[in-house]
Design a protein around this motif. Structure first.
Motif, PDB file in Angstrom:
ATOM      1  N   GLN A   1       0.836  -1.188   0.000  1.00 13.12           N
ATOM      2  CA  GLN A   1       0.000   0.000   0.000  1.00 13.12           C
ATOM      3  C   GLN A   1       0.872   1.240   0.000  1.00 13.12           C
ATOM      4  O   GLN A   1       1.949   1.255   0.603  1.00 13.12           O
ATOM      5  CB  GLN A   1      -0.920   0.022   1.228  1.00 13.12           C
ATOM      6  CG  GLN A   1      -1.955  -1.088   1.247  1.00 13.12           C
ATOM      7  CD  GLN A   1      -2.877  -0.993   2.458  1.00 13.12           C
ATOM      8  OE1 GLN A   1      -2.825  -0.031   3.215  1.00 13.12           O
ATOM      9  NE2 GLN A   1      -3.730  -1.999   2.629  1.00 13.12           N
ATOM     10  N   LEU A   2       0.398   2.287  -0.667  1.00 13.01           N
ATOM     11  CA  LEU A   2       1.106   3.562  -0.666  1.00 13.01           C
ATOM     12  C   LEU A   2       0.968   4.198   0.717  1.00 13.01           C
ATOM     13  O   LEU A   2      -0.145   4.412   1.198  1.00 13.01           O
ATOM     14  CB  LEU A   2       0.511   4.492  -1.725  1.00 13.01           C
ATOM     15  CG  LEU A   2       1.132   5.889  -1.837  1.00 13.01           C
ATOM     16  CD1 LEU A   2       2.567   5.796  -2.332  1.00 13.01           C
ATOM     17  CD2 LEU A   2       0.290   6.754  -2.780  1.00 13.01           C
TER      18      LEU A   2
ATOM     19  N   LEU B   1      10.472  13.039  -7.197  1.00  9.66           N
ATOM     20  CA  LEU B   1       9.256  12.618  -6.508  1.00  9.66           C
ATOM     21  C   LEU B   1       9.483  11.216  -5.963  1.00  9.66           C
ATOM     22  O   LEU B   1      10.004  10.348  -6.677  1.00  9.66           O
ATOM     23  CB  LEU B   1       8.082  12.623  -7.490  1.00  9.66           C
ATOM     24  CG  LEU B   1       6.704  12.206  -6.966  1.00  9.66           C
ATOM     25  CD1 LEU B   1       6.186  13.233  -5.970  1.00  9.66           C
ATOM     26  CD2 LEU B   1       5.726  12.071  -8.144  1.00  9.66           C
ATOM     27  N   GLN B   2       9.138  10.996  -4.709  1.00  7.88           N
ATOM     28  CA  GLN B   2       9.320   9.683  -4.088  1.00  7.88           C
ATOM     29  C   GLN B   2       7.975   9.169  -3.575  1.00  7.88           C
ATOM     30  O   GLN B   2       7.272   9.868  -2.853  1.00  7.88           O
ATOM     31  CB  GLN B   2      10.298   9.740  -2.914  1.00  7.88           C
ATOM     32  CG  GLN B   2      10.494   8.390  -2.224  1.00  7.88           C
ATOM     33  CD  GLN B   2      11.272   8.499  -0.911  1.00  7.88           C
ATOM     34  OE1 GLN B   2      11.356   9.575  -0.325  1.00  7.88           O
ATOM     35  NE2 GLN B   2      11.828   7.402  -0.450  1.00  7.88           N
ATOM     36  N   ALA B   3       7.640   7.940  -3.952  1.00  7.08           N
ATOM     37  CA  ALA B   3       6.459   7.258  -3.418  1.00  7.08           C
ATOM     38  C   ALA B   3       6.936   6.047  -2.627  1.00  7.08           C
ATOM     39  O   ALA B   3       7.764   5.279  -3.117  1.00  7.08           O
ATOM     40  CB  ALA B   3       5.529   6.829  -4.547  1.00  7.08           C
ATOM     41  N   VAL B   4       6.436   5.890  -1.406  1.00  5.99           N
ATOM     42  CA  VAL B   4       6.865   4.802  -0.527  1.00  5.99           C
ATOM     43  C   VAL B   4       5.702   3.844  -0.319  1.00  5.99           C
ATOM     44  O   VAL B   4       4.601   4.254   0.068  1.00  5.99           O
ATOM     45  CB  VAL B   4       7.353   5.339   0.840  1.00  5.99           C
ATOM     46  CG1 VAL B   4       7.850   4.191   1.711  1.00  5.99           C
ATOM     47  CG2 VAL B   4       8.462   6.371   0.651  1.00  5.99           C
TER      48      VAL B   4
ATOM     49  N   THR C   1       8.140  -4.615   5.038  1.00  4.42           N
ATOM     50  CA  THR C   1       9.210  -4.122   4.179  1.00  4.42           C
ATOM     51  C   THR C   1       8.694  -2.969   3.342  1.00  4.42           C
ATOM     52  O   THR C   1       7.487  -2.784   3.183  1.00  4.42           O
ATOM     53  CB  THR C   1       9.764  -5.250   3.278  1.00  4.42           C
ATOM     54  OG1 THR C   1      10.997  -4.834   2.698  1.00  4.42           O
ATOM     55  CG2 THR C   1       8.776  -5.608   2.182  1.00  4.42           C
ATOM     56  N   HIS C   2       9.631  -2.155   2.825  1.00  6.50           N
ATOM     57  CA  HIS C   2       9.266  -0.974   2.059  1.00  6.50           C
ATOM     58  C   HIS C   2       9.855  -1.035   0.660  1.00  6.50           C
ATOM     59  O   HIS C   2      10.914  -1.621   0.443  1.00  6.50           O
ATOM     60  CB  HIS C   2       9.802   0.299   2.741  1.00  6.50           C
ATOM     61  CG  HIS C   2       9.195   0.584   4.073  1.00  6.50           C
ATOM     62  ND1 HIS C   2       9.721   0.096   5.239  1.00  6.50           N
ATOM     63  CD2 HIS C   2       8.099   1.310   4.416  1.00  6.50           C
ATOM     64  CE1 HIS C   2       8.970   0.514   6.254  1.00  6.50           C
ATOM     65  NE2 HIS C   2       7.989   1.244   5.772  1.00  6.50           N
ATOM     66  N   VAL C   3       9.180  -0.386  -0.256  1.00  6.24           N
ATOM     67  CA  VAL C   3       9.683  -0.186  -1.610  1.00  6.24           C
ATOM     68  C   VAL C   3       9.501   1.295  -1.941  1.00  6.24           C
ATOM     69  O   VAL C   3       8.427   1.859  -1.724  1.00  6.24           O
ATOM     70  CB  VAL C   3       8.921  -1.049  -2.638  1.00  6.24           C
ATOM     71  CG1 VAL C   3       9.357  -0.697  -4.060  1.00  6.24           C
ATOM     72  CG2 VAL C   3       9.140  -2.526  -2.366  1.00  6.24           C
TER      73      VAL C   3
END
Length: 355
Positions: free
Chosen positions: A262-263, A284-287, A293-295
């Protein structure tokens, strides 16, 4: 997990820097092997949902509320290794953390509650950010809990010793192939994580974060937390422009979401805020997170890249960290996360630009 999070990718303070503008991966290497397997094989026991949730809550609480000091070592299967000295203080109201890198260029990271600071002792410069940061070992993501257990099954593997302390050993087994298994060693009395392994499909250790030595400290006096920040008095403070944004409003859409992720936040900032303003590159960064864990997906206009920088598409795995860098019309997309390469590719494939 970018001059705070903008240029620091990977997990748990690994000495892994992604030069986003150049598209080159640099990692510290050493002859030391990755952390060894747990010493005593024991029969796995699957925890029910209630027990699993209690474990996650206990581990998360220990990382936030306990005070400790120790040496953290991060190694990966590619031969990379880094170490840092970690001090974490919590008086029940405020949290302070100091992470000093022990390898390569002298760098220090300070955290006071939600304020994150990166110190460069050689230049006496402090880069500060105010936002929710990606959790690093021994902390778990804020979203860890029931959502994580939708994608992982928790198993108890018995007990072991880490850094001279008794620990319960747990396995977080993924329910699909989009994420890696995680093996944890939680200190018996407090629940504080002493070691965390990311495991490949065959059970091989892709990356390991562990305390080589650790001292659990008593709760500090409130005034001692504030005193710890005096080391940066007189330093030049850089506050990079950082704005929380809506990804859709920026013209980007994840039209094919990656299952389980999920964002959790999108930000507009610059690469290398210590450079002259004319040389700063907007990004621009979307996590995204699955609870454990994160992407991160970085979007940069190709026209903003300095002409002297030569870009090449890239798909690579370094330890547990997948990196995908590809052109997307008039932009470059970079996906970084501790996930299988196929998962990182799904993030790129599902991203679309809309006017």
């Amino acid at each position: 997990m970018m001059a705070g999070l903008w240029c620091r990718a990977g997990r748990q303070g690994v000495a892994l820097l992604l030069a986003c503008a150049a598209g080159q991966v640099a990692a510290a290497s050493a002859s030391q092997p990755a952390a060894s397997e747990a010493g005593r094989p024991q029969q796995a026991r699957v925890a029910d949902a209630l027990e699993a949730g209690q474990w996650l809550q206990r581990i998360q609480s220990a990382a936030a509320s306990r005070s400790y000091r120790g040496t953290r070592v991060v190694s990966n299967a590619a031969g990379g290794v880094s170490s840092s000295r970690v001090t974490h203080l919590s008086d029940g109201h405020q949290r302070y953390e100091r992470v000093e890198g022990l390898d390569g260029k002298a760098q220090v990271q300070l955290r006071l509650n939600d304020q994150l600071m990166f110190l460069s002792p050689a230049t006496k410069v402090v880069v500060t950010e105010q936002r929710e940061a990606v959790a690093s070992f021994p902390r778990l993501p804020a979203a860890a809990g029931q959502r994580a257990l939708e994608h992982y099954e928790l198993r108890s593997l018995g007990t072991d010793r880490i850094a001279g302390l008794e620990a319960d050993v747990l396995l977080l087994k993924p329910r699909d192939g989009l994420r890696f298994a995680q093996r944890w060693w939680a200190e018996r009395d407090s629940g504080l994580l002493l070691r965390m392994d990311l495991l490949g499909p065959r059970g091989d250790v892709l990356e390991s974060s562990a305390f080589s030595e650790l001292t659990l400290l008593p709760r500090p006096k409130p005034e001692s937390v504030g005193k710890a920040l005096r080391e940066i008095e007189g330093w030049r403070v850089v506050r990079p422009p950082l704005q929380r944004v809506q990804l859709d409003a920026e013209g980007w859409h994840q039209v094919r979401p990656v299952r389980g992720f999920q964002l959790i936040g999108a930000y507009r900032g610059v690469l290398d805020p210590e450079s002259p303003q004319a040389a700063q590159i907007p990004v621009l960064q979307a996590v995204y997170s699955d609870g454990l864990t994160h992407v991160s997906v970085f979007i940069e206009a190709a026209a903003a890249t300095p002409t002297k920088v030569v870009r090449q598409p890239m798909r690579t795995m370094l330890g547990a960290t997948a990196t995908v860098m590809v052109p997307h019309g008039e932009h470059w997309i970079t996906v970084i996360g501790d996930v299988p390469l196929e998962t990182a590719l799904q993030f790129d494939a599902g991203l679309e630009r809309r006017p």
